[in-house]
Design a protein around this motif. Structure first.
Motif, short mmCIF file in Angstrom:
data_model
loop_
_atom_site.label_atom_id
_atom_site.label_comp_id
_atom_site.label_asym_id
_atom_site.label_seq_id
_atom_site.Cartn_x
_atom_site.Cartn_y
_atom_site.Cartn_z
N GLY A 71 0.29 -18.92 5.11
CA GLY A 71 -0.23 -20.23 5.37
C GLY A 71 -1.56 -20.01 5.24
N SER A 72 -2.00 -19.04 4.39
CA SER A 72 -3.64 -18.20 4.22
C SER A 72 -3.54 -18.34 2.96
N GLN A 73 -3.86 -18.16 1.93
CA GLN A 73 -5.19 -17.12 0.48
C GLN A 73 -5.42 -15.97 1.24
N ALA A 74 -5.77 -15.30 2.14
CA ALA A 74 -6.35 -14.32 2.46
C ALA A 74 -5.17 -13.05 2.73
N ILE A 75 -6.25 -11.97 2.17
CA ILE A 75 -4.94 -10.51 2.39
C ILE A 75 -5.00 -9.93 3.23
N ALA A 76 -4.14 -9.53 4.28
CA ALA A 76 -3.92 -8.42 5.35
C ALA A 76 -4.82 -7.70 5.43
N ALA A 77 -5.73 -7.29 5.97
CA ALA A 77 -6.82 -5.91 6.32
C ALA A 77 -6.43 -4.58 5.70
N VAL A 78 -5.24 -4.13 6.20
CA VAL A 78 -4.37 -3.51 5.65
C VAL A 78 -4.42 -2.92 4.48
N CYS A 79 -4.24 -4.47 3.56
CA CYS A 79 -4.45 -3.93 2.35
C CYS A 79 -5.88 -3.64 1.58
N THR A 80 -6.45 -4.57 2.04
CA THR A 80 -7.96 -4.53 1.23
C THR A 80 -8.95 -2.97 2.23
N GLU A 81 -8.29 -2.95 3.41
CA GLU A 81 -8.76 -1.19 3.62
C GLU A 81 -8.17 -0.37 2.66
N ALA A 82 -7.29 -0.56 2.60
CA ALA A 82 -6.59 0.51 1.35
C ALA A 82 -6.92 0.12 -0.43
N GLY A 83 -7.49 -0.58 -0.32
CA GLY A 83 -8.13 -0.75 -1.64
C GLY A 83 -6.85 -1.64 -3.09
N ILE A 84 -6.49 -2.35 -2.31
CA ILE A 84 -5.18 -2.80 -3.63
C ILE A 84 -5.99 -4.12 -3.55
N LYS A 85 -5.24 -4.48 -5.02
CA LYS A 85 -5.87 -5.04 -5.81
C LYS A 85 -5.36 -5.84 -6.78
N ARG A 86 -3.69 -4.93 -6.94
CA ARG A 86 -3.07 -6.15 -7.63
C ARG A 86 -1.34 -5.55 -6.93
N TYR A 87 -0.54 -6.50 -7.30
CA TYR A 87 0.70 -6.00 -6.57
C TYR A 87 2.31 -5.93 -7.15
N PRO A 88 3.02 -5.89 -7.45
CA PRO A 88 3.12 -4.09 -5.71
C PRO A 88 2.16 -2.98 -6.73
N THR A 89 1.92 -2.59 -5.75
CA THR A 89 1.81 -1.10 -5.47
C THR A 89 1.34 0.06 -4.88
N TRP A 90 2.39 1.47 -5.32
CA TRP A 90 2.69 2.01 -5.28
C TRP A 90 1.13 3.27 -4.75
N VAL A 91 1.59 3.31 -3.73
CA VAL A 91 0.64 4.99 -2.90
C VAL A 91 1.57 5.05 -2.40
N PHE A 92 0.78 7.22 -3.43
CA PHE A 92 1.86 7.95 -2.18
C PHE A 92 1.25 9.05 -1.79
N SER A 93 1.45 10.25 -1.29
CA SER A 93 1.54 10.71 -0.73
C SER A 93 0.54 11.85 -0.77
N ASP A 94 0.41 12.18 -2.18
CA ASP A 94 -1.01 12.94 -2.97
C ASP A 94 -2.22 12.15 -3.36
N GLY A 95 -1.82 10.50 -2.61
CA GLY A 95 -3.32 9.90 -2.78
C GLY A 95 -2.78 9.36 -4.25
N THR A 96 -2.35 9.18 -5.52
CA THR A 96 -1.72 8.66 -6.76
C THR A 96 -1.08 7.23 -6.79
N ARG A 97 -1.59 6.50 -7.22
CA ARG A 97 -1.13 4.64 -7.20
C ARG A 97 -0.46 4.82 -8.44
#
Length: 116
Positions: A71-97
């Protein structure tokens, strides 16, 4: 009678092997979460759906974070805080994406989780 027994045996074998594969895929999806991998995606994203489809019904156990807000064009805060710009994005424990849908062998290589 012999035909009926053969048909039942074929269906039973198919069910057994499908169930065994699903159990292994469930374990793989759970392992990704245990290894602190995360998939960020959006419900409206076709590439995210492609990635989910690779897991089949086992995706319910995958470490998924929904970035879309219905119902919105907004992105969830958890995703913007994680710096996610494209979907899907996998983030691994060593910080690589890695961005985009990937084969499961890449996820296995990045996490050490055994493939089904």
């Amino acid at each position: 009678m012999v035909v009926a027994v053969a048909v039942v045996a074929i269906f039973a074998a198919g069910y057994y092997f499908a169930h065994k594969r699903n159990a292994r895929m469930d374990a793989f999806a759970k392992c990704l979460g245990e290894k602190q991998a995360k998939m960020y995606g959006a419900f409206w994203c076709p590439h995210c759906q492609d990635q989910k489809d690779k897991f089949g019904t086992s995706f319910e156990f995958a470490p998924y974070i929904e970035c879309g807000i219905k119902g919105s064009q907004a992105i969830a805060a958890v995703c913007t805080e994680a710096g996610i710009k494209r979907y899907p994005t996998w983030v691994f424990s060593d910080g690589t994406r890695v961005e985009g849908a990937h084969e499961l062998d890449l996820l296995a290589d990045k996490t050490g989780c055994p493939l089904p």
